[in-house]
Design a protein around this motif. Structure first.
Motif, PDB file in Angstrom:
ATOM      1  N   LEU A 182       0.843  -1.200   0.000  1.00  0.00           N
ATOM      2  CA  LEU A 182       0.000   0.000   0.000  1.00  0.00           C
ATOM      3  C   LEU A 182       0.874   1.244   0.000  1.00  0.00           C
ATOM      4  O   LEU A 182       1.694   1.426   0.908  1.00  0.00           O
ATOM      5  CB  LEU A 182      -0.865   0.029   1.268  1.00  0.00           C
ATOM      6  N   ASP A 187       0.986   7.015  -4.994  1.00  0.00           N
ATOM      7  CA  ASP A 187       0.785   5.837  -5.839  1.00  0.00           C
ATOM      8  C   ASP A 187       2.087   5.428  -6.524  1.00  0.00           C
ATOM      9  O   ASP A 187       2.087   4.714  -7.519  1.00  0.00           O
ATOM     10  CB  ASP A 187      -0.377   6.018  -6.830  1.00  0.00           C
ATOM     11  N   ASP A 202      -0.111  -0.423  -7.349  1.00  0.00           N
ATOM     12  CA  ASP A 202      -1.518  -0.683  -7.658  1.00  0.00           C
ATOM     13  C   ASP A 202      -2.442   0.016  -6.683  1.00  0.00           C
ATOM     14  O   ASP A 202      -3.545   0.419  -7.046  1.00  0.00           O
ATOM     15  CB  ASP A 202      -1.798  -2.192  -7.588  1.00  0.00           C
ATOM     16  N   TRP A 203      -1.991   0.117  -5.416  1.00  0.00           N
ATOM     17  CA  TRP A 203      -2.907   0.586  -4.371  1.00  0.00           C
ATOM     18  C   TRP A 203      -2.288   1.679  -3.535  1.00  0.00           C
ATOM     19  O   TRP A 203      -1.113   1.610  -3.168  1.00  0.00           O
ATOM     20  CB  TRP A 203      -3.310  -0.566  -3.446  1.00  0.00           C
ATOM     21  N   SER A 204      -3.150   2.664  -3.223  1.00  0.00           N
ATOM     22  CA  SER A 204      -2.724   3.756  -2.365  1.00  0.00           C
ATOM     23  C   SER A 204      -3.782   3.920  -1.275  1.00  0.00           C
ATOM     24  O   SER A 204      -4.973   3.709  -1.522  1.00  0.00           O
ATOM     25  CB  SER A 204      -2.613   5.007  -3.238  1.00  0.00           C
ATOM     26  N   VAL A 205      -3.356   4.252  -0.059  1.00  0.00           N
ATOM     27  CA  VAL A 205      -4.303   4.560   1.024  1.00  0.00           C
ATOM     28  C   VAL A 205      -4.009   5.963   1.532  1.00  0.00           C
ATOM     29  O   VAL A 205      -2.852   6.388   1.530  1.00  0.00           O
ATOM     30  CB  VAL A 205      -4.195   3.559   2.199  1.00  0.00           C
ATOM     31  N   VAL A 214      -7.756  -2.382   5.893  1.00  0.00           N
ATOM     32  CA  VAL A 214      -7.164  -3.477   5.114  1.00  0.00           C
ATOM     33  C   VAL A 214      -6.723  -4.601   6.059  1.00  0.00           C
ATOM     34  O   VAL A 214      -6.905  -5.793   5.764  1.00  0.00           O
ATOM     35  CB  VAL A 214      -5.975  -2.972   4.250  1.00  0.00           C
TER      36      VAL A 214
END
Ligand code: PSU
Ligand code: MN
Length: 306
Positions: A182, A187, A202-205, A214
């Motif tokens: 994450l 990103d 692929d994923w950002s928080v 998550v």
């Protein structure tokens, strides 16, 4: 039959109390103290890392192996031993051998994750993760940090991996191993001393509660893979990219010339880069660790609330 009380694990009273009362706890590794920083900086940094957590009402659990016991939570005397003694660097496979001979050592991301999980700690903050070394297609030098993170359901905060490694190959391996990566407010995968490695994620928080969500879903799915929270240094704090590139290529050249191999590669490159940047990389390194520890504290609080 072995029971938990036979396990060679000592959780300090402070950490044990916090875990049973639901107070946030963050694990810290000892290899960064014992091998990742110059001896002159190590004890001050180790104490400061713990202080950052205490100021945020989080109990620190620095992890190491001392006199044949796995330790989660160190006294100040024990912290001093880790910072000043010449201790071996222990990955997971070194743990049984070291316990068998009542030895001591500093724990890497791999062994810290393993011990933290055994102690019931869910969040761990470090500087940078180990990964796939440059030239690994010939040397097979890939840190056990990656394989352990595919087996231990912990949440690790790191500023990505250092550019001493092959960053795209490290990301490929994390993907194959099912480690959840994450970007924390980004990103792009951070490049440790540099805010970005240029590699997309692929994923950002956006924040700590999103990481805790998550963690919760991973638990519901009974998955054992770690979550890697990739936390970049703010751009105004990164190392000058030109200074970085010059020091990196010279350090890699020296490692090759001196034929440094195996577990000595990471400490050799780190100390050479500190020397070549006149300590500038060290100041940035400390900031990175402190930054990650603060984010670890936020995540531990969000998890405790959940
Ligand atoms: N990367 C850093 N600083 C460090 C390390 C990695 O920026 O101190 C340490 C960590 O303890 C990590 C270990 O787990 O080096 C990886 O070593 P190896 O590549 O030998 O697995
Ligand atoms: Mn290695």
């Amino acid at each position: 039959m072995s029971t938990l009380s036979d396990a060679p694990l000592t959780v300090s009273p402070e950490v044990a109390d916090a875990l049973s009362s639901g107070t946030p706890v963050v694990a810290l590794e000892s290899t960064i103290i014992s091998h990742g920083l110059p001896k002159s900086e190590a004890l001050g940094a180790a104490r400061r890392f713990e202080q950052i957590l205490r100021e945020r009402d989080v109990v620190p659990a620095t992890i190491a192996v001392l006199d044949g016991r796995l330790k989660a939570g160190l006294s100040d005397d024990e912290l001093e031993r880790v910072a000043t003694e010449e201790l071996p660097k222990l990955s997971v496979r070194d743990l049984p051998v070291t316990l068998g001979r009542s030895g001591s050592g500093a724990t890497t991301v791999a062994s810290t994750s393993f011990i933290a999980d055994q102690a019931g700690i869910r969040v761990f903050a470090t500087g940078g993760l180990g990964g796939v070394h440059r030239g690994a297609h010939q040397t097979f030098d890939e840190s056990a940090d990656l394989t352990v993170l595919s087996k231990v359901p912990i949440t690790v905060v790191s500023a990505g991996v250092k550019s001493i490694l092959d960053i795209p190959a490290t990301l490929e391996r994390l993907e194959s191993l099912g480690v959840i990566v994450l970007g924390y407010g980004t990103d792009e995968f951070p490049g440790f001393w540099l805010t970005s490695s240029g590699q997309p994620l692929d994923w950002s928080v956006p924040d700590a509660p999103a990481v805790a969500a998550v963690m919760e879903s991973r638990e519901q799915l009974e998955m054992c893979e770690a979550i890697l929270v990739a936390n970049p240094l703010p751009i105004e704090e990164q190392l000058d990219p030109d200074v970085h590139d010059r020091a990196l290529s010279e350090a890699l050249r020296r490692a090759e010339e001196k034929q440094v191999e195996g577990k000595d590669v990471t400490p050799f490159l780190l100390s050479t880069i500190v020397e070549l940047t006149g300590g500038e990389s060290l100041a940035v390194n400390l900031k990175i660790a402190e930054n990650n520890i603060s984010v670890g504290a936020d995540i531990a609080h969000a998890w405790a609330r959940q």
